[in-house]
Every structure is written in structure tokens, then in C-alpha cells.
Design a protein around this motif. Structure first.
Motif, PDB file in Angstrom:
ATOM      1  N   GLU A 127       0.822  -1.220   0.000  1.00  0.00           N
ATOM      2  CA  GLU A 127       0.000   0.000   0.000  1.00  0.00           C
ATOM      3  C   GLU A 127       0.853   1.266   0.000  1.00  0.00           C
ATOM      4  O   GLU A 127       0.502   2.245  -0.654  1.00  0.00           O
ATOM      5  N   VAL A 128       1.963   1.257   0.761  1.00  0.00           N
ATOM      6  CA  VAL A 128       2.677   2.518   1.004  1.00  0.00           C
ATOM      7  C   VAL A 128       3.988   2.644   0.236  1.00  0.00           C
ATOM      8  O   VAL A 128       4.637   3.679   0.310  1.00  0.00           O
ATOM      9  N   ARG A 129       4.360   1.623  -0.530  1.00  0.00           N
ATOM     10  CA  ARG A 129       5.668   1.680  -1.187  1.00  0.00           C
ATOM     11  C   ARG A 129       5.785   2.852  -2.150  1.00  0.00           C
ATOM     12  O   ARG A 129       6.836   3.477  -2.281  1.00  0.00           O
ATOM     13  N   LYS A 130       4.644   3.211  -2.791  1.00  0.00           N
ATOM     14  CA  LYS A 130       4.691   4.334  -3.746  1.00  0.00           C
ATOM     15  C   LYS A 130       4.949   5.665  -3.037  1.00  0.00           C
ATOM     16  O   LYS A 130       5.368   6.638  -3.656  1.00  0.00           O
ATOM     17  N   SER A 131       4.709   5.701  -1.729  1.00  0.00           N
ATOM     18  CA  SER A 131       4.960   6.928  -0.957  1.00  0.00           C
ATOM     19  C   SER A 131       6.383   6.963  -0.410  1.00  0.00           C
ATOM     20  O   SER A 131       6.728   7.871   0.359  1.00  0.00           O
ATOM     21  N   GLY A 132       7.180   5.957  -0.737  1.00  0.00           N
ATOM     22  CA  GLY A 132       8.568   5.945  -0.260  1.00  0.00           C
ATOM     23  C   GLY A 132       8.720   5.377   1.139  1.00  0.00           C
ATOM     24  O   GLY A 132       9.787   5.474   1.745  1.00  0.00           O
ATOM     25  N   VAL A 133       7.642   4.772   1.672  1.00  0.00           N
ATOM     26  CA  VAL A 133       7.720   4.171   3.012  1.00  0.00           C
ATOM     27  C   VAL A 133       8.036   2.682   2.862  1.00  0.00           C
ATOM     28  O   VAL A 133       7.445   1.997   2.023  1.00  0.00           O
ATOM     29  N   ASN A 134       8.959   2.183   3.694  1.00  0.00           N
ATOM     30  CA  ASN A 134       9.228   0.743   3.728  1.00  0.00           C
ATOM     31  C   ASN A 134       8.626   0.143   5.001  1.00  0.00           C
ATOM     32  O   ASN A 134       8.573   0.812   6.037  1.00  0.00           O
ATOM     33  N   VAL A 135       8.154  -1.071   4.903  1.00  0.00           N
ATOM     34  CA  VAL A 135       7.644  -1.800   6.071  1.00  0.00           C
ATOM     35  C   VAL A 135       8.377  -3.139   6.094  1.00  0.00           C
ATOM     36  O   VAL A 135       8.339  -3.884   5.110  1.00  0.00           O
ATOM     37  N   VAL A 136       9.046  -3.419   7.204  1.00  0.00           N
ATOM     38  CA  VAL A 136       9.908  -4.600   7.282  1.00  0.00           C
ATOM     39  C   VAL A 136       9.412  -5.531   8.388  1.00  0.00           C
ATOM     40  O   VAL A 136       9.265  -5.110   9.539  1.00  0.00           O
ATOM     41  N   ILE A 174      19.822  -2.683   7.222  1.00  0.00           N
ATOM     42  CA  ILE A 174      18.718  -2.278   6.341  1.00  0.00           C
ATOM     43  C   ILE A 174      18.722  -0.754   6.168  1.00  0.00           C
ATOM     44  O   ILE A 174      18.556  -0.240   5.059  1.00  0.00           O
ATOM     45  N   LEU A 175      18.955  -0.036   7.276  1.00  0.00           N
ATOM     46  CA  LEU A 175      18.946   1.438   7.195  1.00  0.00           C
ATOM     47  C   LEU A 175      20.088   1.956   6.322  1.00  0.00           C
ATOM     48  O   LEU A 175      19.994   3.039   5.752  1.00  0.00           O
ATOM     49  N   GLN A 176      21.181   1.169   6.230  1.00  0.00           N
ATOM     50  CA  GLN A 176      22.352   1.658   5.489  1.00  0.00           C
ATOM     51  C   GLN A 176      22.351   1.222   4.026  1.00  0.00           C
ATOM     52  O   GLN A 176      23.291   1.492   3.291  1.00  0.00           O
ATOM     53  N   MET A 177      21.283   0.559   3.585  1.00  0.00           N
ATOM     54  CA  MET A 177      21.195   0.216   2.161  1.00  0.00           C
ATOM     55  C   MET A 177      20.856   1.471   1.359  1.00  0.00           C
ATOM     56  O   MET A 177      20.327   2.436   1.899  1.00  0.00           O
ATOM     57  N   ARG A 178      21.130   1.427   0.063  1.00  0.00           N
ATOM     58  CA  ARG A 178      20.893   2.628  -0.739  1.00  0.00           C
ATOM     59  C   ARG A 178      19.399   2.909  -0.850  1.00  0.00           C
ATOM     60  O   ARG A 178      18.580   1.987  -0.815  1.00  0.00           O
ATOM     61  N   ASN A 179      19.060   4.194  -1.004  1.00  0.00           N
ATOM     62  CA  ASN A 179      17.669   4.584  -1.249  1.00  0.00           C
ATOM     63  C   ASN A 179      17.173   3.873  -2.487  1.00  0.00           C
ATOM     64  O   ASN A 179      17.910   3.719  -3.462  1.00  0.00           O
ATOM     65  N   GLY A 180      15.928   3.447  -2.467  1.00  0.00           N
ATOM     66  CA  GLY A 180      15.377   2.792  -3.649  1.00  0.00           C
ATOM     67  C   GLY A 180      15.346   1.281  -3.527  1.00  0.00           C
ATOM     68  O   GLY A 180      14.804   0.604  -4.405  1.00  0.00           O
ATOM     69  N   VAL A 181      15.943   0.745  -2.462  1.00  0.00           N
ATOM     70  CA  VAL A 181      15.927  -0.710  -2.234  1.00  0.00           C
ATOM     71  C   VAL A 181      15.186  -0.980  -0.920  1.00  0.00           C
ATOM     72  O   VAL A 181      15.407  -0.286   0.071  1.00  0.00           O
ATOM     73  N   ILE A 202      12.604 -10.491   6.730  1.00  0.00           N
ATOM     74  CA  ILE A 202      13.917 -11.084   6.976  1.00  0.00           C
ATOM     75  C   ILE A 202      13.850 -11.985   8.211  1.00  0.00           C
ATOM     76  O   ILE A 202      13.296 -11.601   9.242  1.00  0.00           O
ATOM     77  N   THR A 203      14.386 -13.182   8.071  1.00  0.00           N
ATOM     78  CA  THR A 203      14.380 -14.170   9.154  1.00  0.00           C
ATOM     79  C   THR A 203      15.811 -14.321   9.662  1.00  0.00           C
ATOM     80  O   THR A 203      16.735 -14.479   8.862  1.00  0.00           O
ATOM     81  N   ILE A 204      15.970 -14.231  10.981  1.00  0.00           N
ATOM     82  CA  ILE A 204      17.312 -14.324  11.559  1.00  0.00           C
ATOM     83  C   ILE A 204      17.342 -15.568  12.456  1.00  0.00           C
ATOM     84  O   ILE A 204      16.482 -15.716  13.328  1.00  0.00           O
ATOM     85  N   ARG A 205      18.323 -16.425  12.236  1.00  0.00           N
ATOM     86  CA  ARG A 205      18.400 -17.680  12.991  1.00  0.00           C
ATOM     87  C   ARG A 205      19.827 -17.903  13.474  1.00  0.00           C
ATOM     88  O   ARG A 205      20.779 -17.471  12.816  1.00  0.00           O
ATOM     89  N   PRO A 206      20.009 -18.574  14.599  1.00  0.00           N
ATOM     90  CA  PRO A 206      21.361 -18.998  14.961  1.00  0.00           C
ATOM     91  C   PRO A 206      21.811 -20.086  13.992  1.00  0.00           C
ATOM     92  O   PRO A 206      20.970 -20.763  13.387  1.00  0.00           O
TER      93      PRO A 206
END
Ligand code: NAP
Length: 231
Positions: free
Chosen positions: A158-167, A206-213, A218-222
Motif C-alpha cells: 500500500e505505502v511503497r509508492k509513498s517511499g515508506v518501507n515496512v519490514v 537495512i537502514l544503510q542500504m541505498r535509497n530505492g531498495v 527477513i528471518t534471523i536464525r542462529p
């Protein structure tokens, strides 16, 4: 200065994320029931006390937050789990878990989306590995976390076109006070458990990735499987 709102910031994963965001230069507003200005010692940290399992309290905290035009990040972290036969869980606990783990993140997203759109911000929802699988004695917790993950992925569309990311961040067992009231806990071995800092690392990456990506899920496991039954 960009501001991050972090729920569950008093300890565990939320505290680690708050500390990391402060290090990265964000102002942080930490929310939980017991949080205060001494919870995190940093000049750019502000504490807001709120029981997010109480919809009226969440609504009043949103009235406060809605006046802040600098909010760029919302991290929905506050939550709890109970892993017992479903018939042993009382109705009050069911309502409390659904409200805290699922309703509160939806309400906070709802109240902050306008400012997040204006700032092209990002929402991090801490779900769980349980959002992706079906485990015995986890029906209630799994339902809240799978619901939160589904909410995240749909809201992104819904919000990707507004430049918002949801993770949606789906961590496996992570050492914290989450297990205090439970019959099991994380392994003592470093490669059989996650640390709260691993979740903070993921958010930083994630915050340090380039704008536009956008990373949306994301799943994090030992590396290895581990669980300790309490004596
Ligand atoms: P934790 O150490 O128990 O921290 C829980 C946080 O939530 C605390 O800051 C607590 O603060 C806050 N909180 C609890 N009830 C609240 C309420 N009614 N209103 C407002 N804040 C409340 O647990 P954690 O491991 O950091 O867990 C954080 C999130 O990660 C949870 O959503 C959990 O489901 C998820 N998760 C944890 C693991 C794990 O293995 N630890 C794995 C996957 C996902 P106050 O007590 O001050 O309110």
C-alpha cells in the motif's frame, strides 16, 4: 534530527535497537510500561510510559506523537509470549496478547503513517520465527506474529509508492527476559541462540542500504538449533 519511536525499549531487543539508533544519530522515543528517562542514558533519548495492551492508553500516546513532524522510524517491538496448551490460557491473557502483539502495532502504524509518508520513513515490525511455522503450544502467539507479518507485507504494498518501507523481522530464539516466565530458555552456546544486538545489526544494515531498495521480510536464525528446558 530524525526521530525513531521504539516500543518495548526498556529491555531486551527494543533496548538494543534503541541504543543502536541513538549511536546512528537518531533521537529515540522509547515506549513501555516501566520505562523512564534513566532506562537509557543518552541526551537524545526520551521515555514515554504506556501500557500498549490498553487501547485507550495507546490512543492517548498517539495524540502526543502525532505532533512530532520528525518521526522517521517506527519500531514495533513490545510483545510477550506464552507457550501452554490453549485451553489453559485465560480469556484476559488472549485479549492482552492480541492487543499488545498485533493491535498496538496496527494502531501506531495507523496514527503515524502520515508523518512517515512525509519523511519517507520505515516501519520495523518484530514478529518471530513462529510467524513462519506451526508449533505445538504456540497457537495464540503464532497467530499474533503471523498476523503482524501479514500486516507488514500487505502494508508495504500500500505505502511503497509513498517511499515508506515496512519490514517484518522474524527472529529465532533470542536471549532476553522474554523467557523469564516460560518453561524453556535460550541455549548457553553462542551459535545456538541469537543476541538482541543481532536484531539491532539487522536494522542497521537495512537502514544503510541505498535509497530505492527495500528489504521487506527477513528471518534471523542462529547457525545451530538450540533450546534449554528449565529444571
Ligand atoms: P523482553 O525482554 O521481555 O522485552 C519485552 C519488552 O516489551 C519490554 O521492553 C517490556 O517493557 C515491553 N512490554 C511488555 N508488555 C508491554 C505492555 N503491555 N505495554 C508496553 N510495553 C510492554 O522480550 P524481547 O525478547 O526483547 O522481545 C521483544 C519482541 O521480540 C517481542 O515482541 C517478542 O515477541 C519478539 N521476539 C522475541 C524473541 C526471543 O526469543 N526473545 C524471538 C522472536 C521474537 P515493560 O515491561 O517496561 O512494559
Amino acid at each position: 534530527m530524525a526521530t525513531a519511536v521504539v516500543t518495548g525499549a526498556s529491555r531486551g531487543i527494543g533496548e538494543a535497537i534503541s541504543q543502536r539508533l541513538l549511536e546512528l544519530g537518531y533521537d529515540v522515543i522509547g515506549i513501555s510500561r516501566t520505562i523512564n528517562e534513566n532506562s537509557i542514558h543518552h541526551p537524545n533519548f526520551r521515555a514515554l510510559s504506556c501500557d500498549l495492551s490498553d487501547e485507550k492508553m495507546t490512543t492517548s500516546i498517539l495524540t502526543l506523537l502525532a505532533t512530532d513532524p520528525s518521526i522517521t522510524i517506527l519500531c514495533n517491538v513490545a510483545g510477550f509470549g506464552i507457550f501452554e496448551p490453549h485451553e489453559e490460557i485465560n480469556a484476559q491473557t488472549i485479549t492482552k496478547m492480541v492487543t499488545l502483539n498485533l493491535t498496538a502495532p496496527m494502531m501506531l502504524s495507523n496514527g503515524l503513517l502520515r508523518v512517515l509518508k512525509f519523511n519517507e520513513g520505515i516501519i520495523f515490525n518484530i514478529t518471530s520465527i513462529e510467524a513462519l511455522r506451526h508449533s505445538k503450544f504456540s497457537a495464540l502467539y503464532t497467530a499474533t506474529k503471523a498476523g503482524l507479518r501479514a500486516f507488514s507485507l500487505s502494508l508495504f504494498e500500500e505505502v511503497r509508492k509513498s517511499g515508506v518501507n515496512v519490514v517484518s523481522i522474524n527472529p529465532d530464539m533470542t536471549t532476553s527476559s522474554f523467557f523469564e516466565e516460560l518453561r524453556f530458555e535460550t541455549s548457553q552456546e553462542f551459535d545456538k541462540r541469537l543476541e538482541a544486538e543481532d536484531i539491532a545489526d539487522t536494522i542497521q544494515n537495512i537502514l544503510q542500504m541505498r535509497n530505492g531498495v527495500a528489504i521487506t521480510d527477513i528471518t534471523i536464525r542462529p547457525q545451530k538449533f538450540g533450546i534449554e528446558k528449565k529444571k
